[in-house]
Enzyme design. Structure first.
Site, PDB file in Angstrom:
ATOM      1  N   SER A  15       1.899   5.640   4.900  1.00  8.48           N
ATOM      2  CA  SER A  15       0.778   4.719   5.118  1.00  8.48           C
ATOM      3  C   SER A  15       1.063   3.318   4.595  1.00  8.48           C
ATOM      4  O   SER A  15       0.149   2.568   4.262  1.00  8.48           O
ATOM      5  CB  SER A  15      -0.494   5.274   4.471  1.00  8.48           C
ATOM      6  OG  SER A  15      -0.970   6.369   5.212  1.00  8.48           O
TER       7      SER A  15
ATOM      8  N   ARG B  55       0.827  -1.208   0.000  1.00 11.62           N
ATOM      9  CA  ARG B  55       0.000   0.000   0.000  1.00 11.62           C
ATOM     10  C   ARG B  55       0.862   1.258   0.000  1.00 11.62           C
ATOM     11  O   ARG B  55       1.978   1.246   0.518  1.00 11.62           O
ATOM     12  CB  ARG B  55      -0.889  -0.026   1.260  1.00 11.62           C
ATOM     13  CG  ARG B  55      -1.997   0.997   1.258  1.00 11.62           C
ATOM     14  CD  ARG B  55      -2.891   0.814   2.474  1.00 11.62           C
ATOM     15  NE  ARG B  55      -2.220   1.188   3.712  1.00 11.62           N
ATOM     16  CZ  ARG B  55      -2.655   0.868   4.930  1.00 11.62           C
ATOM     17  NH1 ARG B  55      -3.751   0.134   5.074  1.00 11.62           N
ATOM     18  NH2 ARG B  55      -2.000   1.248   6.004  1.00 11.62           N
TER      19      ARG B  55
ATOM     20  N   ASP C 265      -5.701   6.483  -3.170  1.00  8.02           N
ATOM     21  CA  ASP C 265      -4.408   6.724  -3.838  1.00  8.02           C
ATOM     22  C   ASP C 265      -3.943   5.633  -4.798  1.00  8.02           C
ATOM     23  O   ASP C 265      -3.032   5.871  -5.598  1.00  8.02           O
ATOM     24  CB  ASP C 265      -3.265   6.949  -2.819  1.00  8.02           C
ATOM     25  CG  ASP C 265      -3.453   8.205  -1.992  1.00  8.02           C
ATOM     26  OD1 ASP C 265      -4.376   8.985  -2.307  1.00  8.02           O
ATOM     27  OD2 ASP C 265      -2.688   8.403  -1.035  1.00  8.02           O
TER      28      ASP C 265
ATOM     29  N   ASP D  69      -1.660  11.942   9.292  1.00  4.59           N
ATOM     30  CA  ASP D  69      -1.325  11.514   7.920  1.00  4.59           C
ATOM     31  C   ASP D  69       0.008  10.776   7.858  1.00  4.59           C
ATOM     32  O   ASP D  69       0.239  10.004   6.919  1.00  4.59           O
ATOM     33  CB  ASP D  69      -1.226  12.732   7.002  1.00  4.59           C
ATOM     34  CG  ASP D  69      -2.551  13.445   6.847  1.00  4.59           C
ATOM     35  OD1 ASP D  69      -3.587  12.769   6.732  1.00  4.59           O
ATOM     36  OD2 ASP D  69      -2.557  14.695   6.857  1.00  4.59           O
TER      37      ASP D  69
HETATM   38  C1  BGC Z   1      -3.606   5.967   7.620  1.00  5.80           C
HETATM   39  C2  BGC Z   1      -4.608   4.975   8.134  1.00  5.80           C
HETATM   40  C3  BGC Z   1      -5.814   5.692   8.710  1.00  5.80           C
HETATM   41  C4  BGC Z   1      -6.366   6.667   7.710  1.00  5.80           C
HETATM   42  C5  BGC Z   1      -7.499   7.473   8.263  1.00  5.80           C
HETATM   43  C6  BGC Z   1      -4.259   6.934   6.667  1.00  5.80           C
HETATM   44  O1  BGC Z   1      -3.360   7.920   6.306  1.00  5.80           O
HETATM   45  O2  BGC Z   1      -2.561   5.296   7.006  1.00  5.80           O
HETATM   46  O3  BGC Z   1      -4.022   4.183   9.116  1.00  5.80           O
HETATM   47  O4  BGC Z   1      -6.800   4.768   9.073  1.00  5.80           O
HETATM   48  O5  BGC Z   1      -5.360   7.554   7.281  1.00  5.80           O
HETATM   49  O6  BGC Z   1      -7.088   8.309   9.263  1.00  5.80           O
END
Ligand code: BGC
Length: 418
Positions: free
Chosen positions: A156, A149, A196, A373
């Site tokens: 993330s 991912r 994304d 983020d």
């Molecule tokens: C994160 C996730 C999170 C999501 C919502 C993403 O950037 O990687 O872990 O659940 O944001 O906050």
């Protein structure tokens, strides 16, 4: 459709026009070749014709705008718990009051790890019980666990890896989601599919991580669409935002890719695209942010309006939901590509199905404001330098975890005010 060239009937056959959008078998005989049968579009139609079936969820299989007809969005218990925990640490009574208001504004529950999926069953059961008095509930979720991912960033990076059985793991994750979806055919679900991911395949194939993930992303997304083909679910593929796929040269390749994925899983419950997820763009900027210069799409409205005819052209349903959860304040980014915990952001326009263009089904809050983020800790394996830029609020914890200082800014800078 849109074909104006010569026809190519074999001698003795009759040319007919075959409605490309039809999902029923036409009455042409086997010796009849249609005028468009040599085009890709017609072959897509025939795929549709041969595989069309009613999605297996029960109840009426309507497929209009899911946000119409008086549905109430379910409030995520996960988010409420996060906000309540935050309130307990806050000292200002004004802040506490405003924070409590945020918890009452619906956003999406992200299933960013497989271990969270069983809570989907709890939420669906809860939503069902709320329907006992005739209220119609809509549960909003994000499907977000692709192997490898976040291929073009690090913040993330997920739990699954293509080299370590990632595709099979992902399929099991989707199967688990499906097992709950089918148990609650009476509860409406809206799902944003994989933020994304497809956008990265449009613009970031020069990044070896994305090139390596290309086939797995497509395979997994197609699987998700096929399995989540239930009457009670509406899917929106993530489509980045105006500052990503809105650039002139990206629009058409993006529309083609969305249509390709859509057709790869026919029939499916894809209603359209989700834009601006976890981003900061305005819906409609009366004065465009200077960072948008050169992009014909200066805001999300112009982006979806530019994409609509292109999507329609390729046979993709041009409907949209647009995240405005953190778009309350504009002109706060150094560059349009910056995405990490942008300083000065505020909660934005409230979710509504009253929208400025019929192609927009609803304004929503997809990103739960206050969840980070990405970390600014350079020693973390998921450290992405974007999270240390001068427009990123710091110090920031790991993606997805609570970032209280950021949440408080979102509250204080909310526009409209809380
Ligand atoms: C994160 C996730 C999170 C999501 C919502 C993403 O950037 O990687 O872990 O659940 O944001 O906050």
């Amino acid at each position: 459709m849109y074909y104006s060239g010569d026809t190519d009937c074999a001698a003795g056959s009759t040319c007919v026009y075959n409605n490309d959008w039809s999902t029923t078998t036409t009455s042409t005989t086997s010796s009849t070749k249609t005028s468009t049968s040599t085009t890709t579009k017609t072959s897509t139609t025939s795929t549709k014709t041969s595989t069309t079936s009613t999605p297996s969820g029960s109840g009426s299989c309507s497929f209009g705008n899911p946000y119409e007809n008086g549905y109430t969005a379910y409030l995520s218990p996960y988010y409420i718990a996060e906000v309540n925990a935050a309130i307990a640490t806050q000292s200002s009574s004004t802040l506490k009051t405003k924070s409590a208001k945020v918890a009452q504004i619906p956003n999406f529950t992200w299933f960013d790890t497989a271990d969270k999926v069983p809570t989907l069953g709890d939420y669906l059961a809860d939503a069902r019980s709320m329907q006992a008095d005739g209220t119609k509930m809509i549960l909003q979720i994000v499907v977000y666990d692709l192997p490898d991912r976040d291929c073009h960033a690090k913040a993330s990076n997920g739990e699954y890896h293509i080299a370590q059985n990632g595709v099979a793991n992902y399929k099991a994750y989707i199967d688990a989601i499906k097992s709950y979806v089918v148990q609650y055919p009476d509860v409406r679900i809206v799902a944003v599919v994989e933020p994304d991911s497809l956008a990265n395949l449009v613009t970031n194939m020069s990044d070896s991580h994305c090139a390596n993930a290309h086939d797995a992303y497509l395979q997994c997304t197609t699987y998700a669409l096929q399995q989540l083909n239930q009457c009670n679910i509406w899917l929106y593929l993530d489509a980045g935002h105006a500052g990503w796929l809105g650039w002139q040269s990206n629009q058409d390749p993006a529309a083609q890719l969305f249509a390709q994925v859509y057709k790869s899983a026919t029939p499916n419950r894809v209603r359209g695209l989700a834009t601006n997820v976890a981003n900061y763009n305005a819906l409609h900027a009366s004065t465009p942010d200077p960072i948008t210069q050169g992009d014909p799409c200066v805001d999300e409205l112009s982006y979806v309006q530019a994409m609509s005819p292109r999507l329609t052209n390729y046979g993709f349903p041009a409907h949209f939901i647009i995240d405005q959860g953190r778009s309350g304040v504009q002109n706060i980014r150094g560059q349009w590509g910056d995405w990490c915990n942008i300083k000065g952001a505020g909660f934005g326009m409230r979710p509504t199905n009253v929208t400025p263009d019929p192609v927009i089904d609803a304004i929503v809050w997809v990103k739960p404001g206050g969840e980070c983020d990405g970390t600014s800790d350079s020693s973390s394996p998921r450290y992405d330098s974007t999270c240390s830029l001068s427009d990123a609020k710091q110090p920031a914890p790991e993606a997805g975890t609570w970032f209280e200082a950021y949440f408080e800014d979102l509250v204080n800078f909310a526009n409209p005010a809380l």
